[in-house]
Design an enzyme around this catalytic site. Structure first.
Site, short mmCIF file in Angstrom:
data_model
loop_
_atom_site.label_atom_id
_atom_site.label_comp_id
_atom_site.label_asym_id
_atom_site.label_seq_id
_atom_site.Cartn_x
_atom_site.Cartn_y
_atom_site.Cartn_z
N GLU A 90 7.39 -20.00 16.32
CA GLU A 90 8.05 -19.30 15.22
C GLU A 90 9.31 -18.63 15.75
O GLU A 90 9.23 -17.72 16.58
CB GLU A 90 7.10 -18.25 14.63
CG GLU A 90 7.68 -17.58 13.41
CD GLU A 90 6.81 -16.44 12.88
OE1 GLU A 90 6.36 -15.61 13.69
OE2 GLU A 90 6.60 -16.39 11.66
N CYS A 99 8.10 -14.91 6.67
CA CYS A 99 6.90 -15.58 7.16
C CYS A 99 6.69 -16.94 6.50
O CYS A 99 6.17 -17.86 7.11
CB CYS A 99 5.68 -14.70 6.93
SG CYS A 99 5.48 -14.25 5.22
N GLU A 102 -1.95 -10.95 7.87
CA GLU A 102 -0.93 -11.91 7.43
C GLU A 102 0.03 -12.09 8.59
O GLU A 102 0.79 -11.18 8.92
CB GLU A 102 -0.20 -11.37 6.20
CG GLU A 102 -1.07 -11.47 4.95
CD GLU A 102 -0.38 -10.95 3.71
OE1 GLU A 102 -1.10 -10.73 2.73
OE2 GLU A 102 0.84 -10.75 3.74
N LYS A 112 1.72 2.81 8.70
CA LYS A 112 2.56 2.84 9.91
C LYS A 112 3.58 1.71 9.77
O LYS A 112 3.27 0.55 9.97
CB LYS A 112 1.66 2.61 11.14
CG LYS A 112 2.15 3.23 12.42
CD LYS A 112 3.48 2.75 12.93
CE LYS A 112 3.43 1.39 13.60
NZ LYS A 112 4.80 0.86 13.90
P1 NAD Z 1 4.87 -7.20 15.09
O1 NAD Z 1 3.51 -7.79 15.15
O2 NAD Z 1 5.64 -7.04 16.33
O3 NAD Z 1 4.81 -5.75 14.44
C1 NAD Z 1 4.26 -5.52 13.18
C2 NAD Z 1 3.72 -4.10 13.11
O4 NAD Z 1 2.65 -3.97 14.03
C3 NAD Z 1 4.75 -3.04 13.51
O5 NAD Z 1 4.59 -1.93 12.64
C4 NAD Z 1 4.34 -2.69 14.93
O6 NAD Z 1 4.70 -1.38 15.29
C5 NAD Z 1 2.83 -2.82 14.82
N1 NAD Z 1 2.15 -3.04 16.12
C6 NAD Z 1 2.62 -3.64 17.23
N2 NAD Z 1 1.68 -3.62 18.21
C7 NAD Z 1 0.59 -3.01 17.68
C8 NAD Z 1 -0.70 -2.69 18.20
N3 NAD Z 1 -1.07 -3.02 19.44
N4 NAD Z 1 -1.57 -2.08 17.38
C9 NAD Z 1 -1.23 -1.75 16.11
N5 NAD Z 1 -0.02 -2.00 15.58
C10 NAD Z 1 0.88 -2.63 16.36
O7 NAD Z 1 5.66 -8.06 14.00
P2 NAD Z 1 7.19 -7.94 13.60
O8 NAD Z 1 7.99 -8.49 14.73
O9 NAD Z 1 7.45 -6.56 13.11
O10 NAD Z 1 7.27 -8.90 12.33
C11 NAD Z 1 7.52 -10.27 12.41
C12 NAD Z 1 6.23 -11.06 12.27
O11 NAD Z 1 5.59 -10.73 11.05
C13 NAD Z 1 6.45 -12.55 12.25
O12 NAD Z 1 5.53 -13.19 13.06
C14 NAD Z 1 6.19 -12.91 10.78
O13 NAD Z 1 5.79 -14.22 10.56
C15 NAD Z 1 5.14 -11.93 10.42
N6 NAD Z 1 5.07 -11.77 8.97
C16 NAD Z 1 4.02 -12.35 8.31
C17 NAD Z 1 3.93 -12.27 6.94
C18 NAD Z 1 2.80 -12.94 6.19
O14 NAD Z 1 2.60 -12.63 5.03
N7 NAD Z 1 2.05 -13.83 6.81
C19 NAD Z 1 4.91 -11.59 6.22
C20 NAD Z 1 5.97 -11.02 6.93
C21 NAD Z 1 6.03 -11.11 8.31
#
Ligand code: NAD
Length: 507
Positions: free
Chosen positions: A398, A301, A267, A192
Site C-alpha cells: 500500500e 483506503c 478498518e 484519539k
Molecule cells: P496508523 O496505523 O499509523 O495510525 C492510525 C492511528 O493509530 C493514529 O491515531 C495513531 O496515533 C494510532 N496508533 C499508532 N500506533 C498505535 C498503537 N500502538 N496503539 C494504539 N494506537 C496507535 O495509520 P495512518 O498512517 O494514520 O493512516 C493510514 C492507514 O489507514 C492506511 O493504511 C489506510 O489504508 C488506513 N485507512 C483505512 C481505512 C479503512 O476504512 N479501511 C480508512 C482510512 C485509512
C-alpha cells in the site's frame, strides 16, 4: 507555485490567528484541559512544512482521566432515551453543516487534502450523524424467539465506554463515521485522533458540546500512537476499540488489548484492484479509474491502486490514464481548482517517493509522474507505473499516494488470480458489460466491498469493511450497532415446563 488568495485563504488566515495560535487542548469530562504532564507536540503545514499549531500531548494519565470520565458518563448516557439521543445527534449534524466551510478549510490546512473534496467530506460528516441519529430509537430492538413453554426475547445494550482511534487521511469524516453510531447506541467515547492531522477533531468536540452532549459522553485525547493510543487500548474501563489505520498497527492493538479482552473493529489498509475488461464502457471506466486513485491525494483506503487491464486494450487504456494524470492540477490545497494537494507529512512524502526508485529497480516503466512538484512542501506528481507485474512491490504494498500500478491480464481466470493474489482485501472494482461474468467475478473476488461499473459510491446502511489484512468486522447501518452493543437474551418461562428434581429423598 503561484499563490491565489480566495475566501478559503482569508478564513485559513483567521483560523491560524485565532484557533491555531493557542495550544490545542484535550476535551475530558466536558472541560478543555492541558496534558497532566504539560507536554505538547507541533503539527505542520503540508504546503511548506512550517509550524501550524501546538497540540497537547496525552499519555497514560490523560487517557485514564478520559476513560474514568467516559465510565462515569456512561451510567447516565445509557439511560437517555433513543428519541433524546436522536435530537442531540441531529443538532450535531446541523452544527456541522453550519460550520462546514470552517471544517473544510481547517481539514485542508492540516492534511493537505484539496478543498474541493474536503467540503463534501464535511457534508458527509453531517450525513453520518443524521443517519445514526435516526437509528438511535431502534438501536436496542431485538427479536422475539418463542419456544414451547418459554418466551425468549433479545435486546441490545450499549457495550460501555469505547475507544475510537483514527488515521490522518480524512480525519473529520472518519471520526464521525465511528463516533456517531457509538453515541447513537448509548456508548460513551474516548477519541484519539492521528498526530499528523489533529486539529479538526477539536472542532468536532466543540460542536458536540454545543449540541448539548452531556460532559464525559465524548472525550478527546490528543497524542502519539505509542503513548496515548496504546494506553487507550489497554485501559480496563474501555470495553471496545474501533480503529482505522494501518494493518501493522491493528496487530499491535490486538496484542495490547488482549489482557483486557477488548472487542476490536479494524478498518485497515488496502491494495484494491480495479479490473477493466475489453467489453466495458471504457470512457466511464477511465473516469472512475482516474478518480479512485488520484482524488484525496491517493491517501484513501478504498483507492483503486492496482488497475488490471485486459491485454488487447492495455496500451491504449494506459496511454489515456497517463494523459489524464499529466493534466491533473497539483497545488495549493485551498485553491478550489486544485485536484491534488501536498501529502500529509514529509515522512509520508518520502515513503511515496521511495516507490519511484523501487519501480525502476523492479523493471516497471514510469509512464506518468514519478517526481516531486516544486522544491518545498510534500507535493508529488500523479504517477502511473506500466509494464508492471503483480509480484512487484509496487503491486503488493500500500503506497497510499497518487500512484497507480497498471498490470495486463489475458482472460477472466487470469484477472481473478491477479486480483486476489495480494495480502489485502478491502475493496474491488469491476468494469464489464457481461452480466454473468460480472456476478461470477464479483463473487470470486476476495474483498469486503465490490463495485461493478462504478467508483466507490457509499450507501450508509450497507456493510463497510475488509477481509484478509484489510480488517475485522463491518460498520454501516445495523452492522455498527452489532459492534457497539451487546445482544442479551432473556428467557421467560410460561410456568409449564418441568424442572428436573435433584437431591429429593427417596421414600
Ligand atoms: P496508523 O496505523 O499509523 O495510525 C492510525 C492511528 O493509530 C493514529 O491515531 C495513531 O496515533 C494510532 N496508533 C499508532 N500506533 C498505535 C498503537 N500502538 N496503539 C494504539 N494506537 C496507535 O495509520 P495512518 O498512517 O494514520 O493512516 C493510514 C492507514 O489507514 C492506511 O493504511 C489506510 O489504508 C488506513 N485507512 C483505512 C481505512 C479503512 O476504512 N479501511 C480508512 C482510512 C485509512
Amino acid at each position: 507555485m503561484t499563490q491565489i488568495t480566495n475566501t478559503n485563504h482569508e478564513l485559513a488566515k483567521q483560523l491560524r490567528e485565532s484557533r491555531l495560535s493557542k495550544t490545542i487542548q484535550h476535551f475530558i469530562g466536558g472541560q478543555w484541559v492541558d496534558s497532566q504532564s504539560g507536554a505538547t507536540f507541533d503539527t505542520h503545514s503540508p504546503v511548506d512544512n512550517t509550524f501550524l499549531a501546538k497540540i497537547a500531548s496525552g499519555d497514560a494519565h490523560d487517557i485514564d482521566r478520559a476513560a474514568k470520565a467516559a465510565h462515569d458518563a456512561f451510567q447516565t448516557w445509557r439511560e437517555v432515551g433513543g428519541q433524546e439521543r436522536k435530537k442531540i445527534l441531529h443538532r450535531v449534524a446541523d452544527l456541522i453543516e453550519k460550520r462546514s466551510q470552517e471544517i473544510a478549510v481547517l481539514e485542508s490546512t492540516d492534511t493537505g487534502q484539496a478543498i474541493r473534496f474536503m467540503k463534501s467530506a464535511a457534508t458527509r460528516g453531517a450525513e453520518n450523524f443524521r443517519f445514526f441519529a435516526d437509528l438511535a430509537p431502534s438501536a436496542a430492538d431485538g427479536q422475539s424467539l418463542p419456544t414451547t413453554g418459554f418466551l425468549n426475547y433479545t435486546m441490545r445494550q450499549p457495550i460501555g465506554p469505547v475507544g475510537v482511534i483514527t488515521p490522518w487521511n480524512t480525519p473529520f469524516m472518519l471520526s464521525t463515521w465511528k463516533i456517531a453510531p457509538a453515541l447513537a447506541a448509548g456508548c460513551t467515547v474516548v477519541h484519539k485522533p492521528a498526530e499528523w492531522s489533529p486539529v479538526s477533531a477539536t472542532l468536532l468536540a466543540e460542536i458536540m458540546d454545543e449540541a448539548g452532549l452531556p460532559g464525559g459522553v465524548h472525550n478527546l485525547v490528543h497524542g502519539f500512537g505509542e503513548s496515548a493510543g496504546k494506553s487507550l487500548t489497554e485501559h480496563p474501563l474501555i470495553k471496545a476499540v474501533a480503529f482505522v489505520g494501518e494493518t501493522t498497527t491493528g496487530s499491535h492493538i490486538m496484542r495490547q488489548g488482549a489482557d483486557t479482552l477488548k472487542r476490536v473493529h479494524f478498518e485497515l489498509g488496502g491494495k484494491n484492484p480495479v479490473v477493466v475488461f475489453d467489453d466495458a464502457d471504457l470512457d466511464k471506466a477511465l473516469d472512475a479509474v482516474v478518480f479512485m486513485i488520484y482524488s484525496l491525494n491517493g491517501e484513501r483506503c478504498t483507492s483503486s491502486s492496482r488497475v488490471l487491464i485486459q491485454e488487447g486494450i492495455y496500451d491504449e487504456f494506459t496511454r489515456r490514464i497517463a494523459e489524464r494524470a499529466s493534466h491533473i492540477r497539483v497545488g495549493d490545497p485551498l485553491d478550489p481548482e486544485t485536484e491534488i494537494g501536498p501529502l500529509v507529512h514529509p515522512r509520508h512524502f518520502e515513503k511515496v517517493m521511495s516507490y519511484f526508485d523501487k519501480a525502476r529497480e523492479e523493471g516497471a516503466t514510469i509512464a506518468a509522474g514519478g517526481e516531486r512538484v516544486g522544491e518545498t512542501g510534500n507535493f508529488v506528481r500523479p504517477t502511473l507505473f506500466t509494464q508492471a507485474r503483480n509480484d512487484m512491490r509496487i503491486a503488493q504494498e500500500e503506497i497510499f499516494g497518487p500512484v497507480l500500478t497498471a498490470i495486463p491480464f489475458k482472460d477472466e481466470a487470469d484477472a481473478l488470480h491477479l486480483a486476489n493474489d495480494v495480502a489485502y482485501g478491502l475493496a474491488g472494482y469491476l468494469w464489464t458489460n457481461d452480466l454473468t461474468r460480472a456476478h461470477r467475478f464479483a463473487q470470486g473476488l476476495e474483498a469486503g466491498m465490490i463495485w461493478v461499473n462504478s467508483e466507490n459510491v457509499r450507501h450508509l446502511p450497507t456493510p463497510f469493511g475488509g477481509v484478509k489484512n484489510s480488517g475485522i468486522g463491518r460498520d454501516g447501518g445495523d452492522y455498527s450497532f452489532e459492534f457497539y452493543m451487546e445482544t442479551k437474551n432473556i428467557a421467560i418461562s410460561l410456568g409449564t415446563h418441568k424442572t428436573a428434581k435433584l437431591g429429593v429423598k427417596k421414600e
